[in-house]
Scaffold this motif. Structure first.
Motif, PDB file in Angstrom:
ATOM      1  N   VAL B  59     -13.102  -9.736   4.051  1.00 46.40           N
ATOM      2  CA  VAL B  59     -11.745  -9.881   3.516  1.00 46.40           C
ATOM      3  C   VAL B  59     -11.001 -10.953   4.304  1.00 46.40           C
ATOM      4  O   VAL B  59     -10.310 -11.803   3.743  1.00 46.40           O
ATOM      5  CB  VAL B  59     -10.981  -8.537   3.581  1.00 46.40           C
ATOM      6  N   ASP B  61     -12.291 -13.500   6.053  1.00 50.57           N
ATOM      7  CA  ASP B  61     -12.806 -14.839   5.771  1.00 50.57           C
ATOM      8  C   ASP B  61     -12.371 -15.321   4.392  1.00 50.57           C
ATOM      9  O   ASP B  61     -11.989 -16.486   4.217  1.00 50.57           O
ATOM     10  CB  ASP B  61     -14.339 -14.829   5.854  1.00 50.57           C
ATOM     11  N   LEU B  62     -12.464 -14.427   3.406  1.00 47.62           N
ATOM     12  CA  LEU B  62     -12.068 -14.820   2.056  1.00 47.62           C
ATOM     13  C   LEU B  62     -10.573 -15.122   1.998  1.00 47.62           C
ATOM     14  O   LEU B  62     -10.149 -16.002   1.256  1.00 47.62           O
ATOM     15  CB  LEU B  62     -12.430 -13.710   1.066  1.00 47.62           C
ATOM     16  N   SER B  63      -9.784 -14.372   2.779  1.00 49.18           N
ATOM     17  CA  SER B  63      -8.352 -14.674   2.818  1.00 49.18           C
ATOM     18  C   SER B  63      -8.126 -16.088   3.325  1.00 49.18           C
ATOM     19  O   SER B  63      -7.279 -16.819   2.801  1.00 49.18           O
ATOM     20  CB  SER B  63      -7.621 -13.702   3.747  1.00 49.18           C
ATOM     21  N   ASP B  64      -8.893 -16.443   4.333  1.00 54.09           N
ATOM     22  CA  ASP B  64      -8.753 -17.799   4.860  1.00 54.09           C
ATOM     23  C   ASP B  64      -9.071 -18.825   3.782  1.00 54.09           C
ATOM     24  O   ASP B  64      -8.310 -19.766   3.544  1.00 54.09           O
ATOM     25  CB  ASP B  64      -9.717 -17.964   6.040  1.00 54.09           C
ATOM     26  N   GLY B  65     -10.215 -18.631   3.115  1.00 56.06           N
ATOM     27  CA  GLY B  65     -10.609 -19.554   2.058  1.00 56.06           C
ATOM     28  C   GLY B  65      -9.587 -19.613   0.942  1.00 56.06           C
ATOM     29  O   GLY B  65      -9.232 -20.685   0.455  1.00 56.06           O
TER      30      GLY B  65
END
Lengths: 155, 89
Positions: B59, B61-65
């Protein structure tokens, strides 16, 4: 565990996705209003905002039905009103510790876990995992669709 | 007070094990051959913790992306409905 094929829309996933997308919409408006290239601090702030939106939409989609979502909602609300006092109701942490050491670790990762008894903790964990997994899928799908498709398709 | 607690633990001992093994079903199975009865409750709990931590990291990492995608304007979130149908929901 229910296995849903891609053809059958998972109602939970649907709810999660719609809430998360709404939150992303709000964020995108905020970001577009500041067109200057973002500083590292600003990027970090945005990262945190997206992550908070993910957990917020998870908690609100599930609602007060589950102890973990209630705990998350409480935490998010207290952050919004910026209260510093933290009342952790530690009910029977020893009861859990004497049984299985693993439960101690588990109650740290599940929201509100510290206040749960062993039985509740285990059933809440299962549901929490289900929601986390769905949330990850949604975020990944959004990210994939944004990178692979040109903006003209969405427009 | 202690007798009540002892009674409660005797009642839910099996229930606890059942719940833990149910939890095992929610986890992604690594090797089907070795597990089954050999997987102890402690191992399942450990795996569960690790799995949750892994999901939470995803979550993150995906938030960062996603935050970067938002900033670069790749996601025109003005039409959430379009995205919804695009995701075949």
């Amino acid at each position: 565990m229910k296995s849903t094929s891609p053809q059958n829309p998972n109602p939970l996933k649907k709810k999660l996705a719609s809430r998360f997308l709404k939150a992303m919409k709000k964020l995108s408006h905020k970001i577009s209003s500041s067109p200057s290239p973002p500083s590292t601090a600003e990027r970090r702030r945005r990262h945190r905002a997206v992550r908070a939106a993910a957990y917020a939409s998870m908690a609100s989609a599930v609602g007060p039905r589950r102890a973990w979502s209630r705990a998350l909602l409480r935490k998010l609300r207290s952050k919004a009103t910026a209260t510093s006092g933290r009342k952790t109701a530690r009910r029977n942490p020893r009861n859990i510790g004497t049984r299985f050491l693993g439960l101690n670790e588990l109650c740290d990762v599940v929201p509100g876990g510290k206040a749960m008894d062993s039985c509740s903790l285990l059933s809440e964990t299962g549901h929490y995992i289900k929601c986390l997994r769905a949330q990850v899928q949604i975020m990944r799908e959004i990210l994939d669709s944004s990178s692979s498709s040109s903006s003209s398709r969405i427009l | 007070m202690s007798s009540r607690r002892a009674r409660a633990s005797r009642l839910t001992e099996d229930e606890l094990n059942n719940l833990i093994f149910k939890l095992h079903a929610s986890l992604p199975h690594h090797s089907n051959s070795t597990s089954d009865k050999k997987t102890s409750a402690a191992k399942i709990l450990k795996r569960t913790c690790n799995y949750i931590k892994k999901l939470q990291k995803e979550v993150d990492d995906l938030s960062d992306g996603l935050s970067q995608a938002l900033a670069s304007g790749d996601i025109n979130a003005a039409d959430a409905d379009t995205i919804t149908t695009f995701l075949q929901l």
